[in-house]
Design an enzyme around this catalytic site. Structure first.
Site, short mmCIF file in Angstrom:
data_model
loop_
_atom_site.label_atom_id
_atom_site.label_comp_id
_atom_site.label_asym_id
_atom_site.label_seq_id
_atom_site.Cartn_x
_atom_site.Cartn_y
_atom_site.Cartn_z
N GLN A 1 58.99 48.58 -34.41
CA GLN A 1 59.72 48.08 -35.58
C GLN A 1 58.74 47.80 -36.72
O GLN A 1 59.03 48.08 -37.90
CB GLN A 1 60.50 46.82 -35.22
N ASP B 1 57.71 43.51 -31.42
CA ASP B 1 58.48 44.71 -31.75
C ASP B 1 57.55 45.68 -32.49
O ASP B 1 57.70 45.91 -33.68
CB ASP B 1 59.70 44.32 -32.58
N HIS C 1 59.99 32.94 -32.85
CA HIS C 1 60.56 32.92 -34.20
C HIS C 1 60.00 31.75 -35.01
O HIS C 1 59.70 31.87 -36.19
CB HIS C 1 62.09 32.72 -34.14
N GLY D 1 57.28 40.12 -35.98
CA GLY D 1 56.51 39.90 -34.76
C GLY D 1 55.93 41.18 -34.19
O GLY D 1 56.58 42.23 -34.21
N HIS E 1 63.67 31.05 -30.66
CA HIS E 1 62.71 30.49 -29.69
C HIS E 1 61.39 30.26 -30.44
O HIS E 1 61.31 30.53 -31.66
CB HIS E 1 62.54 31.44 -28.50
N SER F 1 61.62 36.04 -25.92
CA SER F 1 62.63 36.97 -26.44
C SER F 1 64.00 36.33 -26.29
O SER F 1 64.26 35.63 -25.30
CB SER F 1 62.57 38.27 -25.64
N SER F 2 64.86 36.56 -27.25
CA SER F 2 66.21 35.98 -27.18
C SER F 2 66.92 36.46 -25.92
O SER F 2 67.70 35.72 -25.32
CB SER F 2 67.01 36.40 -28.40
N GLY G 1 68.79 35.52 -34.60
CA GLY G 1 69.17 34.22 -34.05
C GLY G 1 68.77 34.04 -32.59
O GLY G 1 67.90 34.75 -32.10
N ALA G 2 69.42 33.06 -31.91
CA ALA G 2 69.02 32.63 -30.56
C ALA G 2 67.51 32.36 -30.59
O ALA G 2 66.72 32.93 -29.84
CB ALA G 2 69.38 33.67 -29.50
N1 LIG Z 1 57.66 36.33 -28.70
C1 LIG Z 1 57.59 36.60 -29.99
N2 LIG Z 1 56.45 36.37 -30.68
C2 LIG Z 1 56.37 36.66 -32.01
N3 LIG Z 1 57.38 37.19 -32.73
C3 LIG Z 1 58.54 37.43 -32.10
C4 LIG Z 1 58.70 37.15 -30.70
N4 LIG Z 1 59.96 37.49 -30.34
C5 LIG Z 1 60.55 37.97 -31.45
N5 LIG Z 1 59.71 37.95 -32.51
C6 LIG Z 1 59.97 38.43 -33.85
O1 LIG Z 1 61.03 37.72 -34.44
C7 LIG Z 1 61.75 38.58 -35.33
C8 LIG Z 1 63.20 38.52 -34.99
O2 LIG Z 1 63.39 39.06 -33.70
P1 LIG Z 1 64.72 38.96 -32.87
O3 LIG Z 1 65.63 38.01 -33.55
O4 LIG Z 1 65.20 40.30 -32.50
O5 LIG Z 1 64.23 38.19 -31.58
P2 LIG Z 1 63.79 38.70 -30.20
O6 LIG Z 1 63.38 37.54 -29.41
O7 LIG Z 1 62.88 39.88 -30.43
O8 LIG Z 1 65.11 39.15 -29.55
P3 LIG Z 1 65.34 40.35 -28.63
O9 LIG Z 1 64.05 41.04 -28.32
O10 LIG Z 1 65.99 39.80 -27.45
O11 LIG Z 1 66.19 41.15 -29.60
C9 LIG Z 1 61.17 39.99 -35.15
O12 LIG Z 1 60.24 40.24 -36.18
C10 LIG Z 1 60.48 39.87 -33.81
O13 LIG Z 1 59.40 40.77 -33.66
C1 LIG Z 2 64.49 42.78 -38.15
C2 LIG Z 2 65.85 42.47 -37.55
C3 LIG Z 2 66.24 41.03 -37.86
C4 LIG Z 2 66.89 43.37 -38.22
O1 LIG Z 2 68.18 43.12 -37.74
C5 LIG Z 2 65.86 42.72 -36.03
O2 LIG Z 2 65.63 44.05 -35.74
C6 LIG Z 2 64.95 41.81 -35.27
O3 LIG Z 2 65.38 40.69 -35.04
O4 LIG Z 2 63.82 42.20 -34.93
N1 BAL Z 3 64.01 42.62 -31.85
C1 BAL Z 3 64.66 43.92 -32.03
C2 BAL Z 3 66.10 43.77 -32.24
C3 BAL Z 3 66.92 44.51 -31.25
O1 BAL Z 3 66.58 44.52 -30.05
O2 BAL Z 3 67.92 45.10 -31.65
#
Ligand SMILES: Nc1ncnc2c1ncn2[C@@H]1O[C@H](COP(=O)(O)OP(=O)(O)OP(=O)(O)O)[C@@H](O)[C@H]1O
Ligand SMILES: CC(C)(CO)[C@@H](O)C(=O)[O-]
Ligand code: BAL
Length: 278
Positions: free
Chosen positions: A151, A148, A35, A145, A32, A183-184, A29-30
């Site tokens: 991941q 990560d 996502h 994405g 952007h 990033s969230s 969630g959160a």
């Molecule tokens: N800037 C981005 N560009 C492309 N994919 C992204 C980006 N940010 C996150 N994602 C992908 O979105 C999916 C969900 O990620 P997540 O909800 O953890 O968001 P996040 O922005 O990575 O949050 P945080 O890094 O703060 O945990 C993951 O597969 C992540 O790799």
């Molecule tokens: C894949 C995921 C949703 C699992 O909680 C998390 O690690 C994330 O947001 O990247």
């Molecule tokens: N995007 C990876 C989720 C985490 O930071 O836990």
């Protein structure tokens, strides 16, 4: 768009609505634009698109990070609806974990480097929740994405080792205009910290330039360390020069092979990760 809070509702919707392909985007969630790019691909490439919104407690090694993780479900639902998402699965922790899992997943070498080293237990939590989500949604394609990057390597092994019948689609990192990876956790940055945050991406571009100019990985790392020593507000946790294939650290740079620069850094008490592949 349907909003399902339970596993049963999700399974029932998918059973009655899907005849061919399901595209799935797991998130915390959160939301952007990073996502939303993943969601749009899932919408365009599949008959039904599903997004999960679940801040998974079992992947947080730091309770403060879990407590402060941004939660914006109302706004997320509006963005998902506008992107054309068909089904949102937004369960409670009790719904996902009626019992605490006793299963433990160990991703071998990936557990001891970078995110594995600095967030002990993180990939066990990610592996378990993603497995549960895959079983609930049964996607044809699952979208992740590149931001990560480790991941992505872990989920690849999960899909292979547990024979999940799906295709993983890896999407490029979406950045703000100044280069900061979306990033969230960026929402937690103060205005001053937000202004400094592009320095993180700049350090990846600098590392690439240094390697391409003929500096060894060791020499490049020393210069990057110096770069961060001069920015008091950013605390570098790690900066690795790795093979983009194996994520193993490189002692020599060969422009013919794909390299990944991967880092984590604290800014304003917020932990950010980023990487660059070339
Ligand atoms: N800037 C981005 N560009 C492309 N994919 C992204 C980006 N940010 C996150 N994602 C992908 O979105 C999916 C969900 O990620 P997540 O909800 O953890 O968001 P996040 O922005 O990575 O949050 P945080 O890094 O703060 O945990 C993951 O597969 C992540 O790799
Ligand atoms: C894949 C995921 C949703 C699992 O909680 C998390 O690690 C994330 O947001 O990247
Ligand atoms: N995007 C990876 C989720 C985490 O930071 O836990």
């Amino acid at each position: 768009m349907i909003i399902a809070r339970t596993i049963l509702e999700t399974k029932n919707y998918l059973k009655s609505h899907c005849t061919k392909t399901i595209g799935f985007v797991p998130t915390m969630g959160a939301l952007h634009n990073g996502h939303i790019e993943l969601i749009k691909r899932a919408v365009n490439e599949n008959e039904i698109s599903v997004c999960s919104v679940f801040v998974n407690p079992t992947q947080f090694n730091n309770p403060d990070d879990l407590k402060k993780y941004p939660r914006t479900l109302e706004a997320d639902l509006l963005l998902l609806e506008a992107a054309g998402c068909d089904l949102v699965f937004a369960p409670s922790a009790e719904e996902m974990y009626s019992q605490n899992p006793i299963l433990k997943l160990d991703f071998g070498d990936l557990e001891h480097i970078m995110e594995g080293e600095f967030r002990p237990g993180h990939f066990n939590g990610v592996g378990i929740v993603v497995s549960k989500l895959f079983h609930i949604v049964k996607p044809t394609k699952a979208y992740f994405g590149q931001k990560d990057i480790q991941q992505v390597a872990v989920i690849n092994r999960l899909i292979n080792d547990l024979s999940f019948d799906l295709e993983m689609v890896v999407c490029e990192t979406i950045r703000e205009n100044d280069g900061l990876a979306m990033s969230s956790r960026n929402r937690r940055l103060s205005d001053d910290a937000r202004k400094l945050a592009p320095k993180i991406y700049e350090s990846l571009l600098l590392g690439k330039k240094l390697l391409q100019e003929g500096n060894s990985p060791d020499n490049t790392f020393s210069k990057i360390k110096e770069y961060y020593d001069n920015i008091e507000e950013i605390e570098l946790e790690y900066y690795k020069i790795t093979s983009a294939e194996s994520l193993a650290e490189l002692s020599n740079f060969d422009p013919k092979n794909k390299t990944a620069l991967i880092l984590a850094a604290y800014l304003d008490g917020v932990r950010l990760i980023d990487n660059l592949i070339f």
